[in-house]
Structure formats: C-alpha cells, structure tokens
Motif scaffolding. Structure first.
Motif, mmCIF file in Angstrom:
data_model
loop_
_atom_site.group_PDB
_atom_site.id
_atom_site.type_symbol
_atom_site.label_atom_id
_atom_site.label_comp_id
_atom_site.label_asym_id
_atom_site.label_seq_id
_atom_site.Cartn_x
_atom_site.Cartn_y
_atom_site.Cartn_z
ATOM 1 N N THR A 150 0.839 -1.198 0.000
ATOM 2 C CA THR A 150 0.000 0.000 0.000
ATOM 3 C C THR A 150 0.874 1.247 0.000
ATOM 4 O O THR A 150 0.655 2.170 -0.798
ATOM 5 C CB THR A 150 -0.932 0.016 1.236
ATOM 6 N N ASP A 170 2.538 1.752 -3.387
ATOM 7 C CA ASP A 170 1.616 2.244 -4.413
ATOM 8 C C ASP A 170 1.237 3.705 -4.188
ATOM 9 O O ASP A 170 1.075 4.464 -5.145
ATOM 10 C CB ASP A 170 0.376 1.355 -4.493
ATOM 11 N N THR A 223 4.163 5.751 -5.394
ATOM 12 C CA THR A 223 4.165 5.823 -6.856
ATOM 13 C C THR A 223 3.166 6.869 -7.344
ATOM 14 O O THR A 223 3.497 7.699 -8.198
ATOM 15 C CB THR A 223 3.830 4.444 -7.469
ATOM 16 N N ARG A 241 -3.557 3.048 -10.552
ATOM 17 C CA ARG A 241 -2.914 3.342 -9.268
ATOM 18 C C ARG A 241 -3.963 3.587 -8.184
ATOM 19 O O ARG A 241 -3.858 3.059 -7.087
ATOM 20 C CB ARG A 241 -2.016 4.581 -9.364
ATOM 21 N N VAL A 282 -5.785 0.315 -7.312
ATOM 22 C CA VAL A 282 -4.938 -0.611 -6.560
ATOM 23 C C VAL A 282 -4.857 -0.181 -5.099
ATOM 24 O O VAL A 282 -4.944 -1.023 -4.189
ATOM 25 C CB VAL A 282 -3.532 -0.699 -7.201
#
Length: 173
Positions: free
Chosen positions: A93, A96, A99, A156, A159
């Motif tokens: 987590t 992500d 990112t 993104r 997710v």
C-alpha cells in the motif's frame, strides 16, 4: 505566537482525520468518483470539456487534490500502524501511494492536460474545418495518449483502494 500557530496546526490536523472519519469509506468514495471521471477524461469530448469549461476543469482539479490529500492521510495512517510489524500488504500500500504521489501528482497531471489542451486547440483550429482522415487520425492519436495516461492514474487509484480493504483495523485508532 509560534505556540498558537503550532497548536492551531495540530488542532486542524486532528480535525482533518477525526475519529468519525472512515478512511476506507472515503477512499472508496473518491475511487468511485475518479473512475467515473476517468471514463469521460480519456475521450476527446472529455478533453474538450476540460479545456473549454472552467467549472468542469475546476471540479476535476478539486477531485484530484482531494484524492492526493487522502492518499497522504492514508500513507500516514498505514505507516504509523504497520511500521513495527512489517505487514506485506501495508508495504505494498505504501509503495503504491508513493508511486501515485511521485509519478502522478496533480501538478504533473495538470501539466500533461495543459499540453493535451494545446494539441486539442491545434487540431480544432487547423484540421477540424478541413475534416477528413487527417483530422480523424489526430483525434484518435490524442485520445490514445490521453487514455493511456488516465488509465495509468486510474490503475494506481484502484490498486490503493484494493489494498485498503485488505488491511485489518485501519480505522481503529
């Protein structure tokens, strides 16, 4: 004076994520809103609306800012709750979120959309009157690039939303 400012910052920080707020529900809601927005944003007509209609543009930017705000809040919660036990889902987590926050910031997205609006205006001003295959080719190329970028952001966000549902006790303080 500095003490008052510090106290106010702490107070408003606490209000931003109060006991009553459910971060999972907020992330779900923002994800659903973005998914709906992304369907429109990845099309030529969606880009046209973004480029030409200021209230729509403002609404889109506000949604992105809200997503980034709550991703930052989620990052802080997950980092503090799972830092000691090295939970693999929490690590994924956090990765992500990082990112999203590094590669797809609101500023970078707005820069991308500004460039796309410039291309949109070139197509509309130089090719639309002529119509034909060159116009269609440029519209499709623009839509393809726009769709690719919007889908990357959407992936993104989706997710991160999936991760949130796999973390135990996320809302308990």
């Amino acid at each position: 004076m500095k003490i008052i400012i510090l106290f106010a910052a702490l107070f408003f920080s606490h209000l931003a994520m109060s006991q009553d707020e459910d971060i999972v529900a907020i992330i779900d809601d923002l994800t659903a809103k973005w998914d709906a927005e992304a369907l429109k944003m990845k099309t030529y007509d969606g880009l046209k609306d973004y480029c030409k209609i200021k209230p729509y543009r403002d609404k889109t930017v506000k949604l992105l800012n809200k997503i980034h705000h709550y991703d930052t809040t989620l990052y802080e919660i997950v980092t503090s709750k799972y830092d000691t036990n090295k939970d693999s889902e929490a690590k994924a987590t956090i990765d992500d979120i990082e990112t999203l926050e590094i590669q797809y910031t609101t500023k970078l997205f707005l820069k991308f959309l500004h460039q796309e609006c410039n291309r949109f205006n070139e197509i509309e001003n130089n090719l639309k009157r002529k119509g034909g295959s060159e116009y269609e080719k440029e519209v499709k190329a623009l839509e393809k690039e726009l769709s690719k970028y919007v889908l990357a952001i959407t992936k993104r966000i989706d997710v991160i939303d999936e991760h949130v549902h796999h973390l135990k006790g996320l809302n308990s303080k």
